[in-house]
Write an enzyme that holds these catalytic residues in place. Structure first.
Site, mmCIF file in Angstrom:
data_model
loop_
_atom_site.group_PDB
_atom_site.id
_atom_site.type_symbol
_atom_site.label_atom_id
_atom_site.label_comp_id
_atom_site.label_asym_id
_atom_site.label_seq_id
_atom_site.Cartn_x
_atom_site.Cartn_y
_atom_site.Cartn_z
ATOM 1 C CG ASP A 94 -13.252 17.728 -9.002
ATOM 2 O OD1 ASP A 94 -13.200 16.891 -9.926
ATOM 3 O OD2 ASP A 94 -14.188 18.525 -8.885
ATOM 4 C CG ASP B 247 -15.198 18.216 -1.916
ATOM 5 O OD1 ASP B 247 -14.347 18.257 -2.820
ATOM 6 O OD2 ASP B 247 -16.422 18.073 -2.130
#
Ligand code: GLY
Length: 414
Positions: A187, A126
């Site tokens: 993602d 992330d």
């Protein structure tokens, strides 16, 4: 008569509207009006965040406004909070639109705490979501050398998660035990942008090679029939693919809307950096799988296989036990991606993609989809993590980020 979602899919809508794809002054005005709306909400957010002396704590970032609430819930900006880069990113986009130096100042201040990520061991993939909206947009708009160096350091950090035996980045180091191996989530495709960008901006070319290996391995194992698994698990030691499964979707093989959205955006972005035709055709394959069953208003349900979709009408924006929630965030990610993808494909396909993007923005222009006076977010009705019961039918910062990005792209394209 109750119009259920199945009665008019996007394919049917495209056929009806594709004749009206030419850019018009009316479109541009509509996007400008939407961008003005975003600017109003940005200023409301800033004034809500200020205390009675006008001071803002820039180490706290707006994350969500839950169903029934009307104020932002804040989270501490650090390497474990994946959404900390989106509000700085919104401020950079708002500055790009308005040219207002007061917004520039706020964008810089909200970006400042994220610079520490360049000096901190990586927590998970992330780091890309944290620094691409914030620091990368900041660099694009200011050319500030501090931002470029921080991005290069963050890219090197992200690359430490790469396992060459697998050919992908380990997305969640903390969950290796839970999944029984090297986990990569869809993602993660979004975060390859940091590696490609770094290789083009003074970083090592090895970063580009890692991004390419990741995209290739993901293309080979992370999909079935053009549909993304949320998680792919690989053997850490010999690298072979073990299984595809879900984390935020309904079930392992269903189409979780935002996962598919990350795939569409991710492969489109890979084509932008590489001009590799394989990525272009794959971006279209995954986009077409998504568009096939998209509701006519172009905002998906949180998972395309939720059986409650059959009971749901397009006007059912408050989910209940029998009605499926929507995910406005996925629609914004896809609209933004399609506006880019349309620039790379033939005329007919481009028409279809632009038509979906236009429909998405037309839907989200309607008051029932907007924070409006009720709350300072741009949009309502996103779904964060349905299986965990978290952020269902909520305003979420990343929905707003990809919304303003899509509006800016639409203003240039449609
Ligand atoms: N990256 C986590 C999500 O899409 O919810």
């Amino acid at each position: 008569m109750r119009k259920t979602v199945k009665t008019l899919t996007f394919a049917a809508l495209t056929a009806l509207t594709s004749a009206s794809c030419a850019p018009t002054a009316g479109n541009i005005n509509a996007f400008n009006t939407d961008l003005e709306y975003c600017d109003i909400q940005v200023r409301r957010t800033l004034s809500e965040l200020a205390d009675s002396t006008g001071t803002i704590d820039y180490t706290m970032s707006p994350r969500n406004i839950l169903d029934g609430e009307s104020h932002w819930n804040l989270r501490k900006v650090d390497r474990t909070e994946w959404c900390g880069g989106f509000v700085p990113g919104i401020l950079w986009y708002d500055y790009e639109v308005t040219g207002d130096s007061a917004i520039l100042t706020q964008a810089r201040r909200f970006t400042e705490p994220l610079l520490a990520l360049a000096q901190t061991p990586v927590y998970d993939h992330d780091i890309g979501f944290l620094v691409i909206p914030s620091i990368m947009n900041g660099y694009r708009l200011t050319g500030d050398e501090t931002y470029r160096q921080a991005l290069l350091d963050c890219a090197d950090s992200l690359a430490t998660l790469y396992n060459p035996r697998v050919g992908t980045i380990l997305s969640w180091p903390r969950h290796v035990g839970d999944y029984g191996g090297h986990n990569t989530i869809m993602d993660n495709m979004m975060n390859l942008e940091l590696l490609f960008w770094a290789a083009d901006n003074g970083g090592d070319d090895r970063l580009r090679q890692i991004a390419i290996h990741h995209a290739d391995t993901t293309m080979a194992y992370h999909f079935h029939d053009g549909i993304a698994y949320h998680v792919a698990v690989y053997d850490t030691l010999d690298g072979h693919f073990l299984r595809g499964c879900t984390h935020q979707g309904l079930a392992d093989s269903t189409m979780w809307a935002r996962g598919q959205a990350w795939a569409i955006y991710g492969y489109t972005m890979c084509y932008r950096f590489t001009h590799d035709e394989r990525y272009l055709s794959f971006a279209q394959e995954v986009a077409d799988a998504y568009l096939k069953n998209l509701p006519a208003d172009a905002v998906p349900f949180w998972d395309f296989n939720d059986p409650r979709i059959a009971n749901s009408a397009l006007s059912d924006l408050t989910p209940s036990d029998s009605v499926a929630p929507r995910d406005a965030s996925a629609s914004c990610v896809v609209a933004s991606a399609l506006l880019e993808l349309a620039g790379y494909v033939g005329k007919e396909k481009a028409k279809e993609y632009l038509s979906v993007a236009r429909q998405t923005l037309t839907t989200l222009h309607q008051p029932q989809w907007r924070g409006g006076e009720h709350c300072p977010a741009f949009l309502l009705h996103s779904t964060g993590n349905f299986p965990a019961g978290s952020e269902i039918n909520a305003s979420i910062s990343y929905a707003d980020y990809y919304y303003i990005e899509a509006l800016i792209r639409a203003r240039k394209t449609l």
